[in-house]
Design a protein around this motif. Structure first.
Motif, PDB file in Angstrom:
ATOM      1  N   SER A  10      48.554  77.402  66.981  1.00 39.11           N
ATOM      2  CA  SER A  10      47.208  77.350  67.851  1.00 39.11           C
ATOM      3  C   SER A  10      47.470  78.212  69.119  1.00 39.11           C
ATOM      4  O   SER A  10      48.325  78.112  69.938  1.00 39.11           O
ATOM      5  CB  SER A  10      46.888  76.144  68.357  1.00 39.11           C
ATOM      6  OG  SER A  10      46.222  76.030  69.664  1.00 39.11           O
ATOM      7  N   HIS A  35      45.399  79.567  64.264  1.00 42.33           N
ATOM      8  CA  HIS A  35      44.484  78.239  64.316  1.00 42.33           C
ATOM      9  C   HIS A  35      43.825  78.700  65.981  1.00 42.33           C
ATOM     10  O   HIS A  35      44.493  78.954  66.891  1.00 42.33           O
ATOM     11  CB  HIS A  35      45.127  77.099  64.772  1.00 42.33           C
ATOM     12  CG  HIS A  35      44.112  75.890  64.977  1.00 42.33           C
ATOM     13  ND1 HIS A  35      43.506  75.299  63.909  1.00 42.33           N
ATOM     14  CD2 HIS A  35      44.015  75.347  66.099  1.00 42.33           C
ATOM     15  CE1 HIS A  35      42.832  74.125  64.586  1.00 42.33           C
ATOM     16  NE2 HIS A  35      42.884  74.088  65.717  1.00 42.33           N
ATOM     17  N   ASP A  37      41.142  77.818  68.561  1.00 41.06           N
ATOM     18  CA  ASP A  37      40.496  76.946  69.281  1.00 41.06           C
ATOM     19  C   ASP A  37      39.161  77.144  69.909  1.00 41.06           C
ATOM     20  O   ASP A  37      39.412  77.943  70.978  1.00 41.06           O
ATOM     21  CB  ASP A  37      41.254  75.979  70.168  1.00 41.06           C
ATOM     22  CG  ASP A  37      42.165  75.210  69.320  1.00 41.06           C
ATOM     23  OD1 ASP A  37      41.944  74.346  68.488  1.00 41.06           O
ATOM     24  OD2 ASP A  37      43.510  75.027  69.444  1.00 41.06           O
ATOM     25  N   HIS A  76      38.611  76.381  64.778  1.00 36.27           N
ATOM     26  CA  HIS A  76      38.562  74.954  65.037  1.00 36.27           C
ATOM     27  C   HIS A  76      37.308  74.998  66.161  1.00 36.27           C
ATOM     28  O   HIS A  76      37.457  75.144  67.301  1.00 36.27           O
ATOM     29  CB  HIS A  76      39.514  74.309  65.551  1.00 36.27           C
ATOM     30  CG  HIS A  76      39.846  72.915  65.866  1.00 36.27           C
ATOM     31  ND1 HIS A  76      40.675  72.250  66.584  1.00 36.27           N
ATOM     32  CD2 HIS A  76      38.683  72.006  65.650  1.00 36.27           C
ATOM     33  CE1 HIS A  76      40.190  70.904  66.651  1.00 36.27           C
ATOM     34  NE2 HIS A  76      38.827  70.866  66.199  1.00 36.27           N
ATOM     35  N   LEU A 166      40.227  68.200  58.594  1.00 38.54           N
ATOM     36  CA  LEU A 166      41.182  68.322  59.702  1.00 38.54           C
ATOM     37  C   LEU A 166      41.168  66.929  60.522  1.00 38.54           C
ATOM     38  O   LEU A 166      40.051  66.438  60.734  1.00 38.54           O
ATOM     39  CB  LEU A 166      40.605  69.391  60.613  1.00 38.54           C
ATOM     40  CG  LEU A 166      41.165  69.217  62.156  1.00 38.54           C
ATOM     41  CD1 LEU A 166      42.909  69.226  62.292  1.00 38.54           C
ATOM     42  CD2 LEU A 166      40.728  70.343  62.907  1.00 38.54           C
ATOM     43  N   GLU A 200      44.775  69.167  56.879  1.00 42.13           N
ATOM     44  CA  GLU A 200      45.006  69.809  58.361  1.00 42.13           C
ATOM     45  C   GLU A 200      45.417  68.505  59.315  1.00 42.13           C
ATOM     46  O   GLU A 200      44.599  67.823  59.383  1.00 42.13           O
ATOM     47  CB  GLU A 200      44.185  70.848  58.840  1.00 42.13           C
ATOM     48  CG  GLU A 200      44.883  71.481  60.183  1.00 42.13           C
ATOM     49  CD  GLU A 200      44.006  72.623  60.487  1.00 42.13           C
ATOM     50  OE1 GLU A 200      42.663  72.665  60.894  1.00 42.13           O
ATOM     51  OE2 GLU A 200      44.308  73.773  60.470  1.00 42.13           O
ATOM     52  N   ASP A 202      46.209  68.196  63.706  1.00 45.65           N
ATOM     53  CA  ASP A 202      46.353  69.074  64.706  1.00 45.65           C
ATOM     54  C   ASP A 202      46.637  68.253  66.104  1.00 45.65           C
ATOM     55  O   ASP A 202      45.555  67.076  66.180  1.00 45.65           O
ATOM     56  CB  ASP A 202      44.908  69.725  64.954  1.00 45.65           C
ATOM     57  CG  ASP A 202      44.787  70.579  66.155  1.00 45.65           C
ATOM     58  OD1 ASP A 202      45.501  70.992  66.749  1.00 45.65           O
ATOM     59  OD2 ASP A 202      43.421  71.146  66.210  1.00 45.65           O
ATOM     60  N   VAL A 222      49.098  72.625  62.333  1.00 42.66           N
ATOM     61  CA  VAL A 222      48.667  73.240  63.679  1.00 42.66           C
ATOM     62  C   VAL A 222      49.805  72.954  64.637  1.00 42.66           C
ATOM     63  O   VAL A 222      50.023  71.655  64.830  1.00 42.66           O
ATOM     64  CB  VAL A 222      47.459  72.967  64.018  1.00 42.66           C
ATOM     65  CG1 VAL A 222      47.028  73.590  65.642  1.00 42.66           C
ATOM     66  CG2 VAL A 222      46.215  73.183  63.220  1.00 42.66           C
TER      67      VAL A 222
END
Ligand SMILES: O=C(CO)[C@@H](O)[C@H](O)COP(=O)(O)O
Ligand SMILES: [Fe+2]
Length: 253
Positions: A10, A35, A37, A76, A166, A200, A202, A222
């Motif tokens: 991330s 990843h 965000d 994301h 996710l 996934e 996270d 992640v």
């Protein structure tokens, strides 16, 4: 057998003053995806960045040559209006657009400005993302039951089915939070029903928590602070990958 490990650092924990370089270096250190965000200050109490920044980092990381390939931008979308931004993020270089179930189904998110074409169901949004040439992911927060996903995952037409689920293992909004193992039964339930699904996790993942997540059946990992805060990010990426692949090769408990 579960799908292979995909390690997606991330970039929320990267040095934002040097983002392009941080992104290309992380891929060179062995990461599969990045990843990304995206936070809007409404769906979550934090703000990150929008399409112009994604365009810039895309210029530092080669587009994947195949679906799910190296360099995939896994966006994301922690935003209240996920439908509104699909085309912009596609044009910016996003490959996988992962929206929150809660955003797609809340009345506040549907249309804060009363714009009816923004209203959509998760299935319709997945189709719209696919029609715009991206993979589609659907995310659930810690307080959301996995049961909301079964109907969506059973959609008769593949265009309406997500390519990835996710399962958040922290409340979305910030990096560096404590991993919530209480979310893992959702991963187990998904893996039991869908051996081939990309699942996934996270939030709070790193060397100390990866075994639990891998045991539960997660394959897309992640990790923000654990990778960007490491002395040797390549070693952490390799460790995360090994923990997942050991389980998919050897079968799950
Ligand atoms: O989506 C989020 C937070 O909302 C995450 O992607 C975090 O950025 C992960 O950070 P770490 O918990 O790995 O530090
Ligand atoms: Fe995230």
């Amino acid at each position: 057998m579960a799908p292979p490990a995909i390690i997606a650092p991330s970039i929320l924990s990267a040095d934002f003053g040097n983002l392009g370089h941080e992104c290309s270096r992380t891929i060179a250190q062995g990461a599969d995806w990045l990843h990304v965000d995206i936070m809007d200050g409404h769906f979550v109490p934090n703000l990150t960045f929008g399409p112009p920044v994604v365009v810039k980092i895309r210029s530092h990381v080669a587009k994947p040559t195949e679906s799910y390939g190296k360099g995939t931008f896994d966006c994301h979308m922690m935003i209240a209006e996920p439908k509104k931004w699909v085309k912009e993020f596609k044009n910016a270089g996003c490959d996988l657009y992962c929206f929150h179930y809660e955003a797609a189904t809340s009345s506040a998110a549907e249309s804060p400005e009363g714009v009816s074409e923004l209203k959509t169901s998760p299935r319709e949004l997945i189709r719209y993302i696919h029609d715009n040439g991206m993979l589609a992911g659907i995310a659930i927060k810690p307080g959301t039951s996995v049961d909301v996903l079964w109907e969506i995952l059973e959609s008769p037409d593949a265009k309406d089915r997500p390519d990835m689920v996710l399962v958040m293992t922290v409340e979305p909004g910030f990096g560096g939070q404590k991993f919530m193992a209480s979310c893992l039964p959702k991963v187990e339930a998904l893996r039991t029903r869908y051996p081939d699904l990309n699942i996934e996790v996270d939030g709070g993942l790193g060397p100390g928590t990866i075994d639990q997540a891998a045991d539960a059946g997660a394959n897309v990992i992640v990790a923000g602070s654990a990778v960007f805060g490491a002395k040797d990010p390549a070693e952490v990426i390799a460790l995360l990958r090994e923990a997942v692949d050991k389980r998919s090769a050897g079968g799950r408990l």
